[in-house]
Design a protein around this motif. Structure first.
Motif, PDB file in Angstrom:
ATOM      1  N   ASN A  48      -1.253   6.364  -8.209  1.00 26.35           N
ATOM      2  CA  ASN A  48      -1.294   7.490  -7.255  1.00 26.35           C
ATOM      3  C   ASN A  48      -2.251   7.191  -6.107  1.00 26.35           C
ATOM      4  O   ASN A  48      -1.979   7.493  -4.952  1.00 26.35           O
ATOM      5  N   LYS A  49      -3.407   6.573  -6.457  1.00 37.32           N
ATOM      6  CA  LYS A  49      -4.397   6.221  -5.423  1.00 37.32           C
ATOM      7  C   LYS A  49      -3.813   5.199  -4.448  1.00 37.32           C
ATOM      8  O   LYS A  49      -4.017   5.294  -3.238  1.00 37.32           O
ATOM      9  N   GLU A  93      -0.667   4.742  -3.673  1.00 35.74           N
ATOM     10  CA  GLU A  93       0.338   5.397  -2.811  1.00 35.74           C
ATOM     11  C   GLU A  93      -0.341   6.234  -1.724  1.00 35.74           C
ATOM     12  O   GLU A  93       0.079   6.242  -0.571  1.00 35.74           O
ATOM     13  N   LYS A  94      -1.418   6.929  -2.124  1.00 29.66           N
ATOM     14  CA  LYS A  94      -2.157   7.777  -1.181  1.00 29.66           C
ATOM     15  C   LYS A  94      -2.729   6.926  -0.039  1.00 29.66           C
ATOM     16  O   LYS A  94      -2.628   7.275   1.132  1.00 29.66           O
ATOM     17  N   ASN A  95      -3.332   5.787  -0.422  1.00 27.89           N
ATOM     18  CA  ASN A  95      -3.929   4.897   0.582  1.00 27.89           C
ATOM     19  C   ASN A  95      -2.872   4.318   1.519  1.00 27.89           C
ATOM     20  O   ASN A  95      -3.082   4.206   2.720  1.00 27.89           O
ATOM     21  N   LYS A  96      -1.711   3.962   0.937  1.00 28.45           N
ATOM     22  CA  LYS A  96      -0.610   3.422   1.759  1.00 28.45           C
ATOM     23  C   LYS A  96      -0.163   4.453   2.785  1.00 28.45           C
ATOM     24  O   LYS A  96       0.044   4.142   3.948  1.00 28.45           O
ATOM     25  N   ASN A  97      -0.006   5.705   2.323  1.00 30.17           N
ATOM     26  CA  ASN A  97       0.423   6.779   3.226  1.00 30.17           C
ATOM     27  C   ASN A  97      -0.584   6.987   4.349  1.00 30.17           C
ATOM     28  O   ASN A  97      -0.225   7.176   5.499  1.00 30.17           O
ATOM     29  N   LYS A  98      -1.891   6.947   3.967  1.00 26.35           N
ATOM     30  CA  LYS A  98      -2.952   7.130   4.966  1.00 26.35           C
ATOM     31  C   LYS A  98      -2.890   6.026   6.010  1.00 26.35           C
ATOM     32  O   LYS A  98      -2.988   6.265   7.205  1.00 26.35           O
ATOM     33  N   GLU A  99      -2.726   4.775   5.512  1.00 27.68           N
ATOM     34  CA  GLU A  99      -2.692   3.632   6.424  1.00 27.68           C
ATOM     35  C   GLU A  99      -1.511   3.728   7.392  1.00 27.68           C
ATOM     36  O   GLU A  99      -1.660   3.509   8.585  1.00 27.68           O
ATOM     37  N   SER A 100      -0.319   4.078   6.828  1.00 29.43           N
ATOM     38  CA  SER A 100       0.856   4.153   7.700  1.00 29.43           C
ATOM     39  C   SER A 100       0.701   5.277   8.721  1.00 29.43           C
ATOM     40  O   SER A 100       1.112   5.160   9.870  1.00 29.43           O
ATOM     41  N   LYS A 101       0.024   6.387   8.299  1.00 27.78           N
ATOM     42  CA  LYS A 101      -0.212   7.514   9.216  1.00 27.78           C
ATOM     43  C   LYS A 101      -1.145   7.068  10.348  1.00 27.78           C
ATOM     44  O   LYS A 101      -0.911   7.356  11.521  1.00 27.78           O
TER      45      LYS A 101
END
Length: 440
Positions: free
Chosen positions: A385-386, A388-396
């Protein structure tokens, strides 16, 4: 070869240490790539009391997981438990500089970081800050404030606290075993992730994780964690009682408990006897299963009553706080025969045994869907989960940077003669550096 989508859960228990390597498959289920298990030496009631032995046990479990999966691992999400863990409720607020802008994740982070600054007792440290309900400008019972307008953001938090020395000792063992600490999670929260459904968390449920050295409790209501506690007794004290009561060695006591043990003495007849080989040529010992069950029953009742007292402390008897989904038992101790019936009898609450198999891919080894692996599976899920969260933050961040770049390029075209033009890459690097500075 890089494995960006892979995480590792490391459950440092009192009786066993489990390392689990896995990733999510296309259906969102956990695909286990490798699991290693070692006897836990040097951990007592969830707390490290022998650094050298704990490091060796961690290395054995990790090496086995690496050998099975063929993947080199560098970091792990680790579970923490032990009688030093306590929890408290705390309310805090922030005043936003501009109420004309909507509340975003940064505001929530700012509020959470403020709670981490709470002054604790000497030698204690905050492990988790878990938001419960939010208030925006006095409007209460908000579960998701992101996207709302408001000047004052307030929240109730469930704060989990532990001993600094115990947390540091675990960190030291992980480092010495050649791994980095990707995160630290309270073990009952990890187990809850693995065995509870969203419906149960919504209705109200108490998760009881009976480990070797401790029994952990996590209570959920309306989908939010409400109470956590650690009772300093687990399966090992039952084994100890059998050892003392039957005058046998620990290995035999553990075997007796797992093979013939029952939490309900009424079901054994007086004439049911098990024979245990004597030590070094001595006569074998004969033990009646009724006596064995009586010894187990007495200790299990004590553990359940302590946990039930914690459930009452939470306020289960109040209509608003009622736990409609009852109790879910997990952990190695949950495999004890007739335990479910005894828990229902003592607490009067519906009870089921929690297995982590519903989160695992269909082709997983059946033995790994046993309740004793619930914490390890939960820690692995936490790590994924962590990621995925970091990936989403980076892409944002990259998307935001691209938008800003687009705007800047237009402005620069207008003022081309006045200013030497920076390359897009240089601008992106500047923005990314700013982001990292802010994130720190």
């Amino acid at each position: 070869m890089e494995h960006n989508d892979i995480s590792v859960g490391l459950d440092i228990g009192t009786t066993k240490i489990v390392a689990m390597i896995g990733r999510r498959n296309e259906y969102g289920k956990i695909e286990l790539l490798g699991t290693g298990k070692a006897k836990s030496l040097g951990v007592h009631r969830g707390v490290v009391n022998n650094i050298t032995q704990t490091i060796q046990s961690i290395q054995m479990a990790v090496d086995e997981a690496i050998a099975v999966s063929g993947i080199k691992i560098h970091e792990a999400v680790v579970g923490i438990a032990g009688q030093h863990i306590r929890s408290l409720q705390h309310s805090d607020y922030i005043t936003r500089p501009n109420s004309e802008e909507v509340i975003n994740d940064d505001d929530l982070d700012k509020l959470e970081k403020q709670v981490y600054k709470l002054v604790m007792l000497p030698g204690e440290e905050i492990i988790h800050v878990l938001p419960q309900e939010f208030k925006v400008d006095g409007q209460s019972e908000i579960t998701e404030p992101v996207g709302m307008y408001g000047g004052r953001l307030e929240a109730n938090f469930h704060v989990v606290v532990g001993q600094v020395s115990s947390i540091r000792n675990i960190g030291r063992c992980i480092k010495s075993a050649g791994l980095d600490l990707a995160g630290i999670t309270l073990e009952p929260l990890a187990s809850a992730e693995a065995v509870l459904s969203n419906e149960e968390k919504e209705a109200g449920v108490a998760l009881i994780d009976i480990g070797g050295g401790t029994t952990d409790l996590a209570i959920f209501k309306n989908g939010i964690i409400r109470h956590t506690a650690v009772v300093p007794f687990g399966g090992n004290v039952i084994t100890e009682d059998i050892k003392e009561g039957c005058s046998i060695i620990e290995k035999q006591a553990e075997l007796l408990k797992t093979k013939f043990g029952s939490a309900w003495p009424g079901e054994n007849k007086e004439n049911e006897i098990v024979s245990i080989p004597g030590l070094r040529g001595r006569d074998p010992k004969e033990i009646t299963l009724k006596n064995l069950s009586k010894i187990i029953h007495a200790r299990v009742v004590e553990i359940i009553e302590q946990v039930f007292m914690e459930i009452k402390n939470y306020g289960h008897e109040e209509p608003k706080k009622k736990l409609i989904a009852g109790i879910v038992l997990t952990g190695g101790g949950a495999q004890l025969k007739h335990l479910k019936q005894l828990v229902e009898y003592i607490t009067g609450m519906d009870t089921r045994i929690g297995y982590p198999n519903e989160n695992l891919a269909g082709d997983s080894d059946e033995s790994l869907s046993s309740p004793q692996y619930a914490t390890a599976v939960g820690l692995l899920m936490n790590g994924l989960n962590k990621l995925e969260k970091n990936k989403n933050k980076e892409s944002k961040v990259i998307t935001d940077i691209s938008k800003e770049q687009g705007a800047e390029i237009t402005e620069e075209k207008e003022a081309q003669e006045k200013q030497p033009k920076k390359s897009i890459f240089e601008k992106w690097a500047d923005k990314f550096r700013d982001f990292l500075d802010n994130a720190e």
